[in-house]
Design a protein around this motif. Sequence first.
Motif, mmCIF file in Angstrom:
data_model
loop_
_atom_site.group_PDB
_atom_site.id
_atom_site.type_symbol
_atom_site.label_atom_id
_atom_site.label_comp_id
_atom_site.label_asym_id
_atom_site.label_seq_id
_atom_site.Cartn_x
_atom_site.Cartn_y
_atom_site.Cartn_z
ATOM 1 N N GLN A 4 0.842 -1.184 0.000
ATOM 2 C CA GLN A 4 0.000 0.000 0.000
ATOM 3 C C GLN A 4 0.881 1.239 0.000
ATOM 4 O OE1 GLN A 4 -3.200 -0.014 2.767
ATOM 5 N NE2 GLN A 4 -3.871 2.053 2.271
ATOM 6 N N ALA A 5 0.731 2.038 -1.039
ATOM 7 C CA ALA A 5 1.489 3.274 -1.159
ATOM 8 C C ALA A 5 0.692 4.436 -0.590
ATOM 9 C CB ALA A 5 1.827 3.539 -2.624
ATOM 10 N N SER A 6 1.402 5.353 0.041
ATOM 11 C CA SER A 6 0.745 6.532 0.602
ATOM 12 C C SER A 6 1.729 7.690 0.635
ATOM 13 C CB SER A 6 0.216 6.232 2.004
ATOM 14 O OG SER A 6 1.279 5.895 2.876
ATOM 15 N N LEU A 19 7.068 9.546 0.513
ATOM 16 C CA LEU A 19 6.134 8.464 0.209
ATOM 17 C C LEU A 19 6.467 7.252 1.059
ATOM 18 C CD1 LEU A 19 6.043 8.645 -3.700
ATOM 19 C CD2 LEU A 19 4.728 9.967 -2.026
ATOM 20 N N SER A 20 5.431 6.497 1.383
ATOM 21 C CA SER A 20 5.600 5.263 2.139
ATOM 22 C C SER A 20 4.977 4.106 1.381
ATOM 23 C CB SER A 20 4.941 5.380 3.517
ATOM 24 O OG SER A 20 5.524 6.417 4.276
ATOM 25 N N TRP A 35 10.221 1.852 -6.458
ATOM 26 C CA TRP A 35 9.237 2.859 -6.829
ATOM 27 C C TRP A 35 9.338 3.105 -8.335
ATOM 28 C CZ3 TRP A 35 5.552 4.761 -3.653
ATOM 29 C CH2 TRP A 35 5.731 4.615 -2.277
ATOM 30 N N PHE A 36 8.187 3.092 -8.965
ATOM 31 C CA PHE A 36 8.058 3.500 -10.359
ATOM 32 C C PHE A 36 7.067 4.661 -10.401
ATOM 33 C CE2 PHE A 36 10.205 0.091 -12.667
ATOM 34 C CZ PHE A 36 10.313 -0.889 -11.687
ATOM 35 N N VAL A 78 8.867 0.759 3.162
ATOM 36 C CA VAL A 78 9.899 1.416 2.380
ATOM 37 C C VAL A 78 9.482 2.865 2.178
ATOM 38 C CG1 VAL A 78 10.960 1.553 0.088
ATOM 39 C CG2 VAL A 78 10.743 -0.649 1.227
ATOM 40 N N TYR A 79 10.441 3.766 2.317
ATOM 41 C CA TYR A 79 10.179 5.192 2.193
ATOM 42 C C TYR A 79 10.910 5.752 0.975
ATOM 43 C CZ TYR A 79 8.955 4.433 7.075
ATOM 44 O OH TYR A 79 8.403 3.955 8.235
#
Length: 125
Positions: A4-6, A19-20, A35-36, A78-79
């Motif tokens: 889940q990206a946020s 971003l997390s 990350w893309f 992951v950040y």
Amino acid sequence: VQLQASGGGLVQAGGSRRLSCSASGRGFINYTVAWFRQAPGKGREFVSAVKYGVGTTYYGDFVKGRFTISRDNDKKTVYLQMNSLQLEDTAVYYCAAASFLHDDYYSVDRYYNFWGQGTQVTVSS
């Protein structure tokens, strides 16, 4: 593993955003997480990745020292710290994961088999 990206949102040019990518499931430490991003009308572009285990980091050429990726295996997160954001950084950012991914493929999206839903980052002037 589920991702889940946020952290996306609206930011002024020159500003920062973090971003997390939060994961659920077992064996997070065994996954390379990347990350893309995809801007309107463009293809998906590699941004950054952090390798499983030792945590080696990789960046797309356009990053030029502005972004930093990190991982917290205890939190399964992951950040992506993004600084000096530019208008061209406007895109939907996706996190993705692949277990024991070979170093040659960290920037190739088709080798990632788990994807988050994406988070929009909009940089305004």
